[in-house]
Design a protein around this motif. Structure first.
Motif, PDB file in Angstrom:
ATOM      1  N   MET A 174      41.779  -4.240 -19.055  1.00  0.00           N
ATOM      2  CA  MET A 174      40.837  -5.366 -18.996  1.00  0.00           C
ATOM      3  C   MET A 174      39.402  -4.870 -19.089  1.00  0.00           C
ATOM      4  O   MET A 174      38.554  -5.533 -19.695  1.00  0.00           O
ATOM      5  CB  MET A 174      41.075  -6.160 -17.715  1.00  0.00           C
ATOM      6  CG  MET A 174      42.370  -6.974 -17.741  1.00  0.00           C
ATOM      7  SD  MET A 174      42.841  -7.669 -16.136  1.00  0.00           S
ATOM      8  CE  MET A 174      41.483  -8.805 -15.820  1.00  0.00           C
ATOM      9  N   ARG A 175      39.117  -3.711 -18.505  1.00  0.00           N
ATOM     10  CA  ARG A 175      37.774  -3.145 -18.676  1.00  0.00           C
ATOM     11  C   ARG A 175      37.526  -2.799 -20.139  1.00  0.00           C
ATOM     12  O   ARG A 175      36.430  -3.034 -20.671  1.00  0.00           O
ATOM     13  CB  ARG A 175      37.592  -1.901 -17.812  1.00  0.00           C
ATOM     14  CG  ARG A 175      36.179  -1.298 -17.926  1.00  0.00           C
ATOM     15  CD  ARG A 175      35.996  -0.037 -17.114  1.00  0.00           C
ATOM     16  NE  ARG A 175      36.821   1.066 -17.592  1.00  0.00           N
ATOM     17  CZ  ARG A 175      36.758   2.308 -17.112  1.00  0.00           C
ATOM     18  NH1 ARG A 175      35.901   2.595 -16.136  1.00  0.00           N
ATOM     19  NH2 ARG A 175      37.541   3.253 -17.588  1.00  0.00           N
ATOM     20  N   THR A 176      38.532  -2.231 -20.795  1.00  0.00           N
ATOM     21  CA  THR A 176      38.401  -1.915 -22.223  1.00  0.00           C
ATOM     22  C   THR A 176      38.098  -3.175 -23.024  1.00  0.00           C
ATOM     23  O   THR A 176      37.265  -3.161 -23.944  1.00  0.00           O
ATOM     24  CB  THR A 176      39.693  -1.261 -22.747  1.00  0.00           C
ATOM     25  OG1 THR A 176      39.915  -0.043 -22.032  1.00  0.00           O
ATOM     26  CG2 THR A 176      39.588  -0.964 -24.236  1.00  0.00           C
ATOM     27  N   LEU A 177      38.772  -4.279 -22.671  1.00  0.00           N
ATOM     28  CA  LEU A 177      38.513  -5.551 -23.358  1.00  0.00           C
ATOM     29  C   LEU A 177      37.061  -5.972 -23.170  1.00  0.00           C
ATOM     30  O   LEU A 177      36.400  -6.409 -24.138  1.00  0.00           O
ATOM     31  CB  LEU A 177      39.459  -6.628 -22.832  1.00  0.00           C
ATOM     32  CG  LEU A 177      39.238  -8.038 -23.378  1.00  0.00           C
ATOM     33  CD1 LEU A 177      39.555  -8.078 -24.875  1.00  0.00           C
ATOM     34  CD2 LEU A 177      40.095  -9.058 -22.621  1.00  0.00           C
ATOM     35  N   LEU A 178      36.546  -5.836 -21.951  1.00  0.00           N
ATOM     36  CA  LEU A 178      35.148  -6.189 -21.704  1.00  0.00           C
ATOM     37  C   LEU A 178      34.210  -5.338 -22.556  1.00  0.00           C
ATOM     38  O   LEU A 178      33.240  -5.853 -23.147  1.00  0.00           O
ATOM     39  CB  LEU A 178      34.816  -5.996 -20.222  1.00  0.00           C
ATOM     40  CG  LEU A 178      35.530  -6.903 -19.205  1.00  0.00           C
ATOM     41  CD1 LEU A 178      35.101  -6.533 -17.791  1.00  0.00           C
ATOM     42  CD2 LEU A 178      35.260  -8.369 -19.479  1.00  0.00           C
ATOM     43  N   GLU A 179      34.506  -4.053 -22.639  1.00  0.00           N
ATOM     44  CA  GLU A 179      33.655  -3.152 -23.432  1.00  0.00           C
ATOM     45  C   GLU A 179      33.734  -3.487 -24.919  1.00  0.00           C
ATOM     46  O   GLU A 179      32.719  -3.451 -25.625  1.00  0.00           O
ATOM     47  CB  GLU A 179      34.082  -1.711 -23.185  1.00  0.00           C
ATOM     48  CG  GLU A 179      33.804  -1.240 -21.755  1.00  0.00           C
ATOM     49  CD  GLU A 179      34.452   0.108 -21.440  1.00  0.00           C
ATOM     50  OE1 GLU A 179      34.081   0.721 -20.424  1.00  0.00           O
ATOM     51  OE2 GLU A 179      35.339   0.540 -22.213  1.00  0.00           O
ATOM     52  N   GLN A 180      34.931  -3.818 -25.392  1.00  0.00           N
ATOM     53  CA  GLN A 180      35.096  -4.170 -26.804  1.00  0.00           C
ATOM     54  C   GLN A 180      34.355  -5.464 -27.156  1.00  0.00           C
ATOM     55  O   GLN A 180      33.888  -5.631 -28.284  1.00  0.00           O
ATOM     56  CB  GLN A 180      36.583  -4.333 -27.134  1.00  0.00           C
ATOM     57  CG  GLN A 180      37.356  -3.021 -27.118  1.00  0.00           C
ATOM     58  CD  GLN A 180      38.847  -3.231 -27.305  1.00  0.00           C
ATOM     59  OE1 GLN A 180      39.370  -4.335 -27.097  1.00  0.00           O
ATOM     60  NE2 GLN A 180      39.550  -2.163 -27.676  1.00  0.00           N
ATOM     61  N   SER A 181      34.237  -6.333 -26.182  1.00  0.00           N
ATOM     62  CA  SER A 181      33.573  -7.616 -26.454  1.00  0.00           C
ATOM     63  C   SER A 181      32.076  -7.449 -26.679  1.00  0.00           C
ATOM     64  O   SER A 181      31.419  -8.354 -27.199  1.00  0.00           O
ATOM     65  CB  SER A 181      33.812  -8.582 -25.289  1.00  0.00           C
ATOM     66  OG  SER A 181      33.102  -8.161 -24.128  1.00  0.00           O
ATOM     67  N   GLN A 182      31.544  -6.277 -26.285  1.00  0.00           N
ATOM     68  CA  GLN A 182      30.113  -6.034 -26.437  1.00  0.00           C
ATOM     69  C   GLN A 182      29.768  -5.315 -27.738  1.00  0.00           C
ATOM     70  O   GLN A 182      28.596  -5.110 -28.051  1.00  0.00           O
ATOM     71  CB  GLN A 182      29.606  -5.203 -25.256  1.00  0.00           C
ATOM     72  CG  GLN A 182      29.806  -5.871 -23.903  1.00  0.00           C
ATOM     73  CD  GLN A 182      29.056  -7.181 -23.793  1.00  0.00           C
ATOM     74  OE1 GLN A 182      27.834  -7.221 -23.963  1.00  0.00           O
ATOM     75  NE2 GLN A 182      29.781  -8.255 -23.519  1.00  0.00           N
ATOM     76  N   ALA A 188      28.947  -7.080 -13.611  1.00  0.00           N
ATOM     77  CA  ALA A 188      28.034  -6.816 -14.731  1.00  0.00           C
ATOM     78  C   ALA A 188      28.268  -7.786 -15.880  1.00  0.00           C
ATOM     79  O   ALA A 188      27.366  -8.036 -16.692  1.00  0.00           O
ATOM     80  CB  ALA A 188      28.207  -5.378 -15.208  1.00  0.00           C
ATOM     81  N   TYR A 189      29.484  -8.331 -15.954  1.00  0.00           N
ATOM     82  CA  TYR A 189      29.818  -9.305 -16.999  1.00  0.00           C
ATOM     83  C   TYR A 189      29.817 -10.734 -16.450  1.00  0.00           C
ATOM     84  O   TYR A 189      30.360 -11.650 -17.068  1.00  0.00           O
ATOM     85  CB  TYR A 189      31.188  -8.978 -17.602  1.00  0.00           C
ATOM     86  CG  TYR A 189      31.197  -7.705 -18.411  1.00  0.00           C
ATOM     87  CD1 TYR A 189      30.995  -7.723 -19.795  1.00  0.00           C
ATOM     88  CD2 TYR A 189      31.392  -6.473 -17.797  1.00  0.00           C
ATOM     89  CE1 TYR A 189      30.990  -6.557 -20.535  1.00  0.00           C
ATOM     90  CE2 TYR A 189      31.395  -5.295 -18.535  1.00  0.00           C
ATOM     91  CZ  TYR A 189      31.192  -5.351 -19.897  1.00  0.00           C
ATOM     92  OH  TYR A 189      31.181  -4.167 -20.641  1.00  0.00           O
ATOM     93  N   LYS A 190      29.210 -10.891 -15.252  1.00  0.00           N
ATOM     94  CA  LYS A 190      29.097 -12.193 -14.599  1.00  0.00           C
ATOM     95  C   LYS A 190      30.466 -12.828 -14.342  1.00  0.00           C
ATOM     96  O   LYS A 190      30.664 -14.029 -14.511  1.00  0.00           O
ATOM     97  CB  LYS A 190      28.210 -13.134 -15.417  1.00  0.00           C
ATOM     98  CG  LYS A 190      26.756 -12.673 -15.492  1.00  0.00           C
ATOM     99  CD  LYS A 190      25.903 -13.646 -16.278  1.00  0.00           C
ATOM    100  CE  LYS A 190      24.426 -13.296 -16.162  1.00  0.00           C
ATOM    101  NZ  LYS A 190      24.101 -11.930 -16.572  1.00  0.00           N
TER     102      LYS A 190
END
Length: 589
Positions: A580-588, A390-392
C-alpha cells in the motif's frame, strides 16, 4: 483463552521497545490538572448514549451484508430486514420496548466522588466511572452468570501478594494513614518471598482459570469452609493483586518477548505461574524474577483505554530515578522504620479431597489452554503513522485496510472485522464495535491485486474505503453502531418471550456479527504492546500500537484451529502495508 477472558498490558523490553494488553484508539487523554470533585461534576454533565432509530440501523446492516453475502442469500436477508422493520412488525415492537428502557436507564447499552484528572477527546469530557471499577473489585462466579462486586466503599488498605502460588495480605498504609515507603514495601515483599520458599502443592489460584461453570461448582466447594471463605474474601476485597513470578523457562523456538507475553496472559501453565494468579481480580500486576513486568486486567471491569492509563502510570514510576534509588539504597533511618512493620498475613486454605481433585483438573485444562495459544509479535519498522498522514489519510483507517487486505490474500474472501470503539463520551459508556468491513473495503481488497486496474483506480478504491471507514468510525463514536443495537434487540426478544424474529436466525446474521478478526488499537506512552485473549477459536485478535515511525502488532489465534495462523496473518499484514505504501508512492509519479 476461553477460560480466562482478560486483557494484559506488559513491558518486557528484552528485544525491542515491546511489551505485552489491549484498548481502543479513539480516546487520547489530554493533560489535566488534578481537581478535587471535578470527576463527579463532569460525570453528571455527560450525555446519555443515544439510541439509533430502527430504520437507520437496518439500512446500515444491509450495507454490511452487501460486503460479505452474495446471491440468493443476500436477497433473502434483505427481505427479512424489510419484514423486520415494517410498520406494526416485531422490529417496531422491540424498538419501542428498548426506547422505554433507554428513557429509564443511564445507558441502554449496559444491561462516590473522587479526584482524578478528567480525560477528554477534542475537548469533550469522557466518563471516568471505570477508574473506580478497576481497584478493589472482583468477578464472582455464578451458576448462570458471573457478578462483578465493588469493594471500594469499604476503603480497603491492603493488596494481596501471590508468590509461589501462596497468597498474602500486605497492608500498604501505616497506622497513621500514610502510605508505605518504597523501602518498607521492599522489606515486606522480601518477607513474603522468604515465607513462601517453595511452590504450593495445592495452587488454589489455578481454579480461577477454569471454564466459568466448572469454576462456579468448585467455588461452592471451596466456600463451604470458613477458613477458605475468609481467605477468598480477603483476595476479593484487596485493592489489587501483585504476582511475584518465578522465571519462565525459555522455549527454544520462541523469542523472549513472546515467552514474556504468554507469562502475562496465562502464566505459562501449571508448572510455571498459572497458579500464582487470581484471574477474577480486576487488576493484577505481575513481576517476574527476570525483570519482566506487566499486568492482567478484566475487560468486564474496565476497557483498555483505562487500563492503558494504569500501565503508563506504573511505567512512569519505574523510570523515576529517585524512587528506584531509594529501593536499591535504603537509608539507615528507613531501614529502622521498617523493622517495626507487622509481618504480612499469609492466607490459608483447607484443601479437601474434592477441592484437590478440582485443582488437578484445573491444572490439566490450564496446560491444554496454555499450549493452544498461538501468539506472535511483530514490530513493523518500515514506517508508522507519518506515511499515511503525509497523504492526508487516516492512519488507523489505513492500517485497518491493510489488515483486511492481508486477510483477503490469505483466504480469498472478505473477513468480517470488528474494531473496538470507546463510548466513554457518554455516561456509563463502555465499548461498542465498528463493523469495519464495508462494501468499499471489499471493493478495495478485491481490486488491489487486479492486474487490469491502473494505479489511479486502485488509489480511488483505497480513498473510498478509507472514507467509508472514517464514516463508520464517526457513526460509532456518536453512539450509532449497529452491532450493539441489533444484539440488544435480539436479547430483548428473548427477555420478553417473543418468538425470535427470522432476521436473527438467518445465516446472514451470524456472518455479519460472527467476526473473523477482532482488532483494537492502543498506543501506550511507555511503548508496551497490547494483548487480548481470544474467545473465538476460529478467529484472530489483532492488537496494534501506532507510533510515528513504526507499528507494533500482537496477533493471537488458536493452535488447534487448522484454519488460522498468527504467523501467516502478521506476515500478510506486513506485506499489505508495504504494498500500500508502494501504491501511494506510485500515485505521485
Amino acid at each position: 483463552m476461553l477460560g480466562i477472558c482478560t486483557r494484559t498490558v506488559v513491558k518486557v523490553g528484552m528485544v525491542r521497545p515491546i511489551g505485552l494488553v489491549k484498548s481502543c484508539h479513539l480516546v487520547k487523554p489530554v493533560s489535566a490538572t488534578l481537581v478535587t470533585g471535578r470527576y463527579l461534576t463532569q460525570q453528571e454533565g455527560l450525555p446519555r448514549q443515544p439510541l439509533p432509530t430502527l430504520q437507520q440501523t437496518c439500512e446500515r446492516y444491509v450495507t454490511t451484508l452487501e460486503a460479505i453475502v452474495e446471491g440468493d442469500e443476500l436477497k433473502r436477508a434483505k427481505q427479512l430486514v424489510e419484514d423486520f422493520q415494517k410498520p406494526g412488525g416485531v422490529g417496531e415492537r422491540l424498538q419501542e420496548s428498548l426506547e422505554k428502557k433507554a428513557s429509564n436507564t443511564e445507558n441502554w447499552n449496559l444491561f462516590c466522588s473522587g479526584t482524578l484528572p478528567v480525560e477528554c477527546v477534542r475537548g469533550i469530557p469522557l466518563c471516568m466511572k471505570q477508574y473506580y471499577q478497576v481497584l478493589s473489585s472482583c468477578r464472582i462466579p455464578g451458576p448462570e452468570r458471573d457478578s462483578l462486586v465493588f469493594y471500594s466503599k469499604t476503603d480497603p488498605k491492603y493488596i494481596t501478594v501471590a508468590h509461589n502460588c501462596e497468597f498474602f495480605v500486605l497492608d500498604v498504609y501505616n497506622s497513621d494513614g500514610t502510605q508505605l515507603t518504597t523501602d518498607q514495601l521492599c522489606v515486606q515483599l522480601d518477607r513474603i518471598c522468604k515465607a513462601s520458599p517453595q511452590p504450593s502443592t495445592d495452587p488454589v489460584g489455578i481454579l480461577t482459570t477454569q471454564y466459568r461453570k466448572t469454576w462456579d461448582k468448585a467455588y461452592i466447594n471451596l466456600m463451604n469452609d470458613e477458613t477458605n471463605r475468609e481467605s477468598v474474601s480477603a483476595i476479593q476485597r484487596s485493592i489489587f493483586t501483585l504476582c511475584l513470578d518465578r522465571a519462565m523457562p525459555q522455549v527454544s523456538d520462541e523469542s523472549s518477548d513472546i515467552t514474556g507475553t504468554k507469562q502475562m496472559v496465562h502464566g505459562g501453565g501449571s508448572q510455571c505461574n498459572s497458579g500464582n494468579r487470581w484471574f477474577d481480580k480486576s487488576l493484577q500486576l505481575i513481576v517476574g524474577e527476570d525483570g519482566s513486568c506487566g499486568g492482567n486486567a478484566l475487560h468486564v471491569a474496565a476497557d483498555g483505554t483505562v487500563i492503558r492509563v494504569f500501565g503508563d502510570a506504573v511505567a512512569a514510576c519505574l523510570k523515576d530515578p529517585e524512587m528506584m534509588r531509594s529501593a536499591m539504597e535504603p537509608s539507615p533511618t528507613d531501614m529502622k522504620e521498617t523493622e517495626s512493620l507487622p509481618m504480612p498475613q499469609k492466607l490459608h486454605f483447607s484443601i479437601t479431597p474434592e477441592i484437590k481433585k478440582d485443582i488437578e483438573e484445573a491444572k490439566q485444562n490450564m496446560d491444554i489452554l496454555a499450549q493452544d495459544v498461538d501468539l506472535r509479535i511483530q514490530v513493523f519498522d518500515h514506517f508508522g503513522k507519518d506515511v499515511p498522514k503525509a497523504y492526508k489519510l487516516s492512519p488507523d483507517a489505513f492500517i485497518q485496510m491493510a489488515m483486511q487486505l492481508g486477510y483477503y490474500r490469505m483466504y480469498q474472501r472478505c473477513g468480517t472485522v470488528f474494531e473496538a470503539n470507546s463510548m466513554r463520551m457518554f455516561r456509563g459508556g463502555r465499548i461498542d464495535g465498528i463493523c469495519a468491513t464495508s462494501s468499499a473495503s471489499a471493493a478495495f481488497v478485491k481490486g488491489f491485486d487486479d492486474p487490469t486496474k491502473q494505479v489511479t483506480e486502485k488509489m480511488d478504491l483505497l480513498g473510498k474505503s478509507i472514507k467509508a471507514h472514517n464514516a463508520l468510525t464517526k457513526m460509532a463514536m456518536s453512539g450509532h453502531s449497529i452491532d450493539g443495537h441489533m444484539m440488544t434487540l435480539k436479547d430483548l426478544a428473548v427477555e420478553e418471550n417473543i418468538t425470535i424474529p427470522e432476521i436473527f436466525k438467518d445465516t446472514s446474521f451470524d456472518k455479519a456479527f460472527d467476526y473473523n478478526v477482532f482488532t483494537s488499537q492502543v498506543t501506550l506512552e511507555n511503548e508496551s504492546l497490547p494483548v487480548t485473549n481470544l474467545d473465538d477459536p476460529n478467529g484472530y485478535c489483532v492488537c496494534y500500537s501506532v507510533k510515528s515511525n513504526y507499528i507494533g502488532f500482537v496477533v493471537t489465534a488458536i493452535n488447534s484451529c487448522k484454519e488460522t495462523s498468527a504467523t501467516q496473518l502478521i506476515q500478510s499484514i506486513e506485506n499489505a502495508l508495504l504494498d500500500m505504501r508502494t501504491l501511494l508512492e506510485q500515485s505521485q509519479v
